[in-house]
Motif scaffolding. Sequence first.
Motif, PDB file in Angstrom:
ATOM      1  N   MET A 129     -22.667 -57.544 -63.734  1.00 48.19           N
ATOM      2  CA  MET A 129     -23.705 -58.326 -63.718  1.00 48.19           C
ATOM      3  C   MET A 129     -23.568 -59.635 -64.396  1.00 48.19           C
ATOM      4  SD  MET A 129     -27.303 -57.253 -65.730  1.00 48.19           S
ATOM      5  CE  MET A 129     -26.897 -57.666 -67.234  1.00 48.19           C
ATOM      6  N   PRO A 130     -24.081 -60.725 -63.824  1.00 46.34           N
ATOM      7  CA  PRO A 130     -23.774 -62.093 -64.184  1.00 46.34           C
ATOM      8  C   PRO A 130     -24.565 -62.183 -65.552  1.00 46.34           C
ATOM      9  CG  PRO A 130     -24.219 -62.252 -62.205  1.00 46.34           C
ATOM     10  CD  PRO A 130     -24.391 -60.660 -62.515  1.00 46.34           C
ATOM     11  N   LEU A 131     -24.091 -62.628 -66.592  1.00 50.94           N
ATOM     12  CA  LEU A 131     -24.689 -62.774 -67.939  1.00 50.94           C
ATOM     13  C   LEU A 131     -26.040 -63.419 -67.861  1.00 50.94           C
ATOM     14  CD1 LEU A 131     -21.685 -62.829 -70.368  1.00 50.94           C
ATOM     15  CD2 LEU A 131     -23.511 -60.842 -69.851  1.00 50.94           C
ATOM     16  N   GLY A 132     -26.043 -64.284 -66.967  1.00 48.18           N
ATOM     17  CA  GLY A 132     -27.101 -65.324 -66.788  1.00 48.18           C
ATOM     18  C   GLY A 132     -28.432 -64.336 -66.552  1.00 48.18           C
ATOM     19  N   LEU A 133     -28.202 -63.225 -65.681  1.00 48.74           N
ATOM     20  CA  LEU A 133     -29.492 -62.331 -65.543  1.00 48.74           C
ATOM     21  C   LEU A 133     -30.030 -61.813 -66.879  1.00 48.74           C
ATOM     22  CD1 LEU A 133     -28.271 -60.670 -62.224  1.00 48.74           C
ATOM     23  CD2 LEU A 133     -29.840 -62.280 -62.463  1.00 48.74           C
ATOM     24  N   LEU A 134     -29.231 -61.444 -67.769  1.00 44.72           N
ATOM     25  CA  LEU A 134     -29.568 -61.086 -68.946  1.00 44.72           C
ATOM     26  C   LEU A 134     -30.366 -62.140 -69.866  1.00 44.72           C
ATOM     27  CD1 LEU A 134     -29.506 -59.098 -71.329  1.00 44.72           C
ATOM     28  CD2 LEU A 134     -27.424 -59.937 -72.183  1.00 44.72           C
ATOM     29  N   ALA A 135     -29.806 -63.283 -69.732  1.00 42.02           N
ATOM     30  CA  ALA A 135     -30.815 -64.546 -70.123  1.00 42.02           C
ATOM     31  C   ALA A 135     -32.163 -64.591 -69.701  1.00 42.02           C
ATOM     32  CB  ALA A 135     -29.988 -65.808 -70.097  1.00 42.02           C
ATOM     33  N   LEU A 136     -32.216 -64.328 -68.426  1.00 41.64           N
ATOM     34  CA  LEU A 136     -33.288 -64.356 -67.708  1.00 41.64           C
ATOM     35  C   LEU A 136     -34.091 -63.407 -67.883  1.00 41.64           C
ATOM     36  CD1 LEU A 136     -32.134 -65.361 -64.081  1.00 41.64           C
ATOM     37  CD2 LEU A 136     -33.553 -66.940 -65.710  1.00 41.64           C
ATOM     38  N   ALA A 137     -33.863 -62.151 -68.163  1.00 38.72           N
ATOM     39  CA  ALA A 137     -34.490 -60.749 -68.503  1.00 38.72           C
ATOM     40  C   ALA A 137     -35.152 -60.961 -70.059  1.00 38.72           C
ATOM     41  CB  ALA A 137     -33.835 -59.757 -68.431  1.00 38.72           C
ATOM     42  N   ILE A 138     -34.342 -61.753 -70.626  1.00 42.95           N
ATOM     43  CA  ILE A 138     -34.821 -61.772 -72.177  1.00 42.95           C
ATOM     44  C   ILE A 138     -35.949 -62.957 -72.195  1.00 42.95           C
ATOM     45  CG2 ILE A 138     -34.438 -62.792 -74.570  1.00 42.95           C
ATOM     46  CD1 ILE A 138     -31.520 -61.885 -74.179  1.00 42.95           C
ATOM     47  N   ALA A 139     -36.107 -63.767 -71.462  1.00 45.99           N
ATOM     48  CA  ALA A 139     -37.095 -64.670 -71.031  1.00 45.99           C
ATOM     49  C   ALA A 139     -38.337 -64.093 -70.534  1.00 45.99           C
ATOM     50  CB  ALA A 139     -36.856 -66.169 -70.229  1.00 45.99           C
ATOM     51  N   GLY A 140     -38.157 -63.079 -69.704  1.00 43.56           N
ATOM     52  CA  GLY A 140     -39.180 -62.318 -69.035  1.00 43.56           C
ATOM     53  C   GLY A 140     -39.746 -61.430 -69.881  1.00 43.56           C
ATOM     54  N   PHE A 141     -38.927 -60.965 -70.989  1.00 47.97           N
ATOM     55  CA  PHE A 141     -39.570 -59.932 -71.914  1.00 47.97           C
ATOM     56  C   PHE A 141     -40.325 -60.652 -72.720  1.00 47.97           C
ATOM     57  CE2 PHE A 141     -39.345 -58.413 -76.245  1.00 47.97           C
ATOM     58  CZ  PHE A 141     -39.766 -57.006 -76.138  1.00 47.97           C
ATOM     59  N   VAL A 143     -35.431 -67.411 -57.782  1.00 49.94           N
ATOM     60  CA  VAL A 143     -34.793 -68.257 -57.025  1.00 49.94           C
ATOM     61  C   VAL A 143     -33.267 -68.120 -57.567  1.00 49.94           C
ATOM     62  CG1 VAL A 143     -34.135 -70.323 -55.608  1.00 49.94           C
ATOM     63  CG2 VAL A 143     -36.591 -69.452 -55.897  1.00 49.94           C
ATOM     64  N   VAL A 144     -33.381 -68.414 -59.090  1.00 48.23           N
ATOM     65  CA  VAL A 144     -32.313 -68.621 -59.506  1.00 48.23           C
ATOM     66  C   VAL A 144     -31.442 -67.178 -59.836  1.00 48.23           C
ATOM     67  CG1 VAL A 144     -31.222 -69.125 -62.097  1.00 48.23           C
ATOM     68  CG2 VAL A 144     -32.882 -70.710 -61.127  1.00 48.23           C
ATOM     69  N   ALA A 145     -32.164 -66.118 -59.915  1.00 46.41           N
ATOM     70  CA  ALA A 145     -31.494 -64.883 -60.035  1.00 46.41           C
ATOM     71  C   ALA A 145     -30.943 -64.292 -58.854  1.00 46.41           C
ATOM     72  CB  ALA A 145     -32.581 -63.793 -60.460  1.00 46.41           C
ATOM     73  N   ALA A 146     -31.551 -64.827 -57.670  1.00 46.92           N
ATOM     74  CA  ALA A 146     -31.018 -64.227 -56.274  1.00 46.92           C
ATOM     75  C   ALA A 146     -29.793 -65.247 -56.145  1.00 46.92           C
ATOM     76  CB  ALA A 146     -31.940 -64.574 -55.131  1.00 46.92           C
ATOM     77  N   ALA A 147     -29.742 -66.493 -56.610  1.00 46.19           N
ATOM     78  CA  ALA A 147     -28.694 -67.281 -56.286  1.00 46.19           C
ATOM     79  C   ALA A 147     -27.461 -66.842 -57.225  1.00 46.19           C
ATOM     80  CB  ALA A 147     -29.042 -68.776 -56.698  1.00 46.19           C
ATOM     81  N   LEU A 148     -27.569 -66.166 -58.097  1.00 45.99           N
ATOM     82  CA  LEU A 148     -26.358 -65.781 -59.003  1.00 45.99           C
ATOM     83  C   LEU A 148     -25.375 -64.367 -58.439  1.00 45.99           C
ATOM     84  CD1 LEU A 148     -28.025 -65.876 -62.737  1.00 45.99           C
ATOM     85  CD2 LEU A 148     -26.524 -67.265 -61.743  1.00 45.99           C
ATOM     86  N   VAL A 149     -26.155 -64.155 -57.345  1.00 48.54           N
ATOM     87  CA  VAL A 149     -25.451 -62.727 -56.772  1.00 48.54           C
ATOM     88  C   VAL A 149     -25.321 -63.101 -55.299  1.00 48.54           C
ATOM     89  CG1 VAL A 149     -26.304 -61.007 -58.516  1.00 48.54           C
ATOM     90  CG2 VAL A 149     -27.429 -61.540 -56.681  1.00 48.54           C
ATOM     91  N   ALA A 150     -24.426 -62.025 -54.542  1.00 47.58           N
ATOM     92  CA  ALA A 150     -24.382 -62.166 -53.166  1.00 47.58           C
ATOM     93  C   ALA A 150     -25.766 -62.008 -52.596  1.00 47.58           C
ATOM     94  CB  ALA A 150     -23.366 -61.057 -52.863  1.00 47.58           C
TER      95      ALA A 150
END
Length: 409
Positions: free
Chosen positions: A1-13, A114-121
């Motif tokens: 899992m890209p660590l950028g997704l974790l940062a986005l999830a923390i912001a979502g929290f 959009v960013v989250a989708a761009a971090l993965v296939a």
Amino acid sequence: MPLGLLALAIAGFGIGLTEFVIMGLLPEVAADFGVTEATAGWLISGYALAVVVGAVGLTAAATRLPRKPVLMSLLVLFIAGNAISAIAPTYELLMAGRVVAALCHGAFFGIGSVVAAALVAPDRAAGAIAIMFTGLTAANVLGVPFGTFLGQEFGWRATFWVISAIGVVALVGIATLVPSLRSDDPAPSVRRELAAFRSGQVWLSLLVTVLGFGGMFGAFTYIAYTLTEVSGFEPGAVPWLLVLFGAGLVLGNWIGGRLADRSIDGTLLGFIAALAVVLSLFAWLAGSPVATVVLLVAMGGFGFGTVPGLQSRVMRYAAQAPTLASGANIAAFNLGNALGAFAGGLAITAGLGYASPIGVGALITLAALVVMVVAAATARSARGRRPGETSDAAGRASTEKRPVAASVA
């Protein structure tokens, strides 16, 4: 899992905590400012309306800007809004702080999707969006009970200071973990983003979002009254029952994201149909404590299990300009919340009882199912005739023509 997704999830929290924790702090806020509970309740409504404005307005304004700096700027706005709320000497300034924080909500989740989708296939896009929205669901399971406890023990202002600190952590995370990738595509423009709304599938997707979430939140808005006045639970049990509801949100979001990566329309049809059944049974069996517990978890699971699919679907059919459409879908979620709360309130006012909002929610969800059936059927019939615009397969092909990860910036 890209660590950028974790940062986005923390912001979502943090953002989810800002939206929902106020529900548990209304008595303290009302007493502090000497206002009625109804007046304090406007802090919830005002936030929701500001989310709609920000989801469309700020997303449109940021269309031509690199996405990573935009996300960071939105978090600065979020931190400022919560800091204003924490120090507000008057009710009016607290409302202003809530509005400032809410303006970033819709735009962040819209652009963040959009960013989250761009971090993965491309075939893992829905799952990546689900990870970001896990922060929002975790806010319900863990954040809201803890934030309420914190506010009751140390004052409601302490809760907003903690949320501000979470925003700082998320800001640092996005600054360090989300890559600034470039795209060879033409620079985005508001005109090109608006062109996405020429697609009938985009509008059908938005309508499904409004009705699907309207159904669930029509039931959820007044759930405390249902639990105490109909199911017979003590008021002290309500927070723990809401934790179970939140657990259903997390599980449904995870499963919905994985299934949507296989088939968006199939997943949405199944989850929306299941939600309609669950709400119908809940309205009928709300007097049974055991049935209530089971159906409360199922309502959260099937209701929030639609989120990754709904967000992915509108982005897929706006594949060449997904940012504004993604933000519009976040606005649609909040319009659904308002629709469900309004319709459920009308049912109670009409004297239909505290279980009636659940029945109303079931009817709204059935309407969402009808629209989803139409959307899926028209997409299938158009498959192969208008590549890249109308079918799931064609939309996927359109997305895959360019490197998705390259659209982060």
